[in-house]
Design an enzyme around this catalytic site. Structure first.
Site, short mmCIF file in Angstrom:
data_model
loop_
_atom_site.label_atom_id
_atom_site.label_comp_id
_atom_site.label_asym_id
_atom_site.label_seq_id
_atom_site.Cartn_x
_atom_site.Cartn_y
_atom_site.Cartn_z
N HIS A 135 0.85 -1.19 0.00
CA HIS A 135 0.00 0.00 0.00
C HIS A 135 0.89 1.24 0.00
O HIS A 135 2.05 1.19 0.40
CB HIS A 135 -0.90 0.00 1.23
CG HIS A 135 -1.94 -1.07 1.22
ND1 HIS A 135 -3.03 -1.04 2.06
CD2 HIS A 135 -2.07 -2.21 0.48
CE1 HIS A 135 -3.79 -2.10 1.85
NE2 HIS A 135 -3.22 -2.83 0.89
N GLU A 189 1.01 3.83 1.94
CA GLU A 189 1.56 4.19 3.24
C GLU A 189 2.72 3.28 3.63
O GLU A 189 3.74 3.74 4.13
CB GLU A 189 0.48 4.13 4.33
CG GLU A 189 -0.65 5.11 4.14
CD GLU A 189 -1.83 4.53 3.36
OE1 GLU A 189 -2.94 5.06 3.52
OE2 GLU A 189 -1.64 3.57 2.59
N CYS A 213 -6.04 2.06 5.87
CA CYS A 213 -6.67 0.81 6.27
C CYS A 213 -6.06 0.39 7.60
O CYS A 213 -5.07 0.97 8.06
CB CYS A 213 -6.44 -0.25 5.19
SG CYS A 213 -4.73 -0.87 5.13
N CYS A 248 -2.24 -0.29 7.42
CA CYS A 248 -1.43 0.92 7.26
C CYS A 248 -1.46 1.79 8.51
O CYS A 248 -0.44 2.35 8.91
CB CYS A 248 -1.90 1.71 6.04
SG CYS A 248 -1.56 0.86 4.48
#
Length: 157
Positions: free
Chosen positions: A53, A55, A83, A86
């Site tokens: 992801h 992040e 999420c 993250c």
């Protein structure tokens, strides 16, 4: 300290770069003081890594940049509400403040398989000291989902 809106603009630009390479609509930028230490977009599809992801990619790059496992008191701008994975990683990296634009609901509406656990609730339950601030450049961040939706190569996960 860098202006959060300027940092979010970097996250948005980085997300657009990822979209141009067939990636999904997420971008992140991290600053410590006046220095941007990382910019990254989501590379889940490109790297065949479900944890890649924006992040997480930015945390990895930021930690290498500062040569430390912690990004103590860093300011983070991410185009979508983090999420749970993250948000936990941002907590473990000891960042100070996280700004986001679009929400988990926006990602869910666009077809992503989101866990319906708001980042603020995860921080509350976990007793985290990370400050979470939503609503930064929301329209610009939501537009990234629209751009992605129009892409013939879009791939939700």
């Amino acid at each position: 300290m860098i202006d959060p809106a300027e940092l979010m603009q970097l996250a948005i630009e980085t997300c657009r770069e990822g979209l141009a390479h067939g990636q999904s609509p997420f971008g992140c930028a991290i600053a410590i003081g006046d220095e941007v230490v990382a910019r990254a977009h989501n590379t889940v599809v490109m790297s065949t890594d479900i944890t890649a992801h924006a992040e997480v990619n930015a945390i990895r790059l930021g930690c290498k940049t500062v040569d430390d496992i912690f990004l103590t008191d860093a300011v983070v701008a991410t185009t979508c509400e983090p999420c749970p994975m993250c948000m936990a990683a941002l907590h473990w990296a000891r960042v100070g403040t996280v700004y986001y634009g679009a929400t988990i609901a926006d990602a869910d509406t666009s077809g992503f398989n989101e866990l319906q656990l708001p980042a603020a609730e995860l921080l509350r339950i976990g007793g985290s000291k990370v400050e979470l601030i939503g609503g930064l450049l929301v329209d610009e961040c939501r537009e990234l989902f629209e751009l992605w939706q129009a892409s013939p190569s879009k791939h939700a996960y």
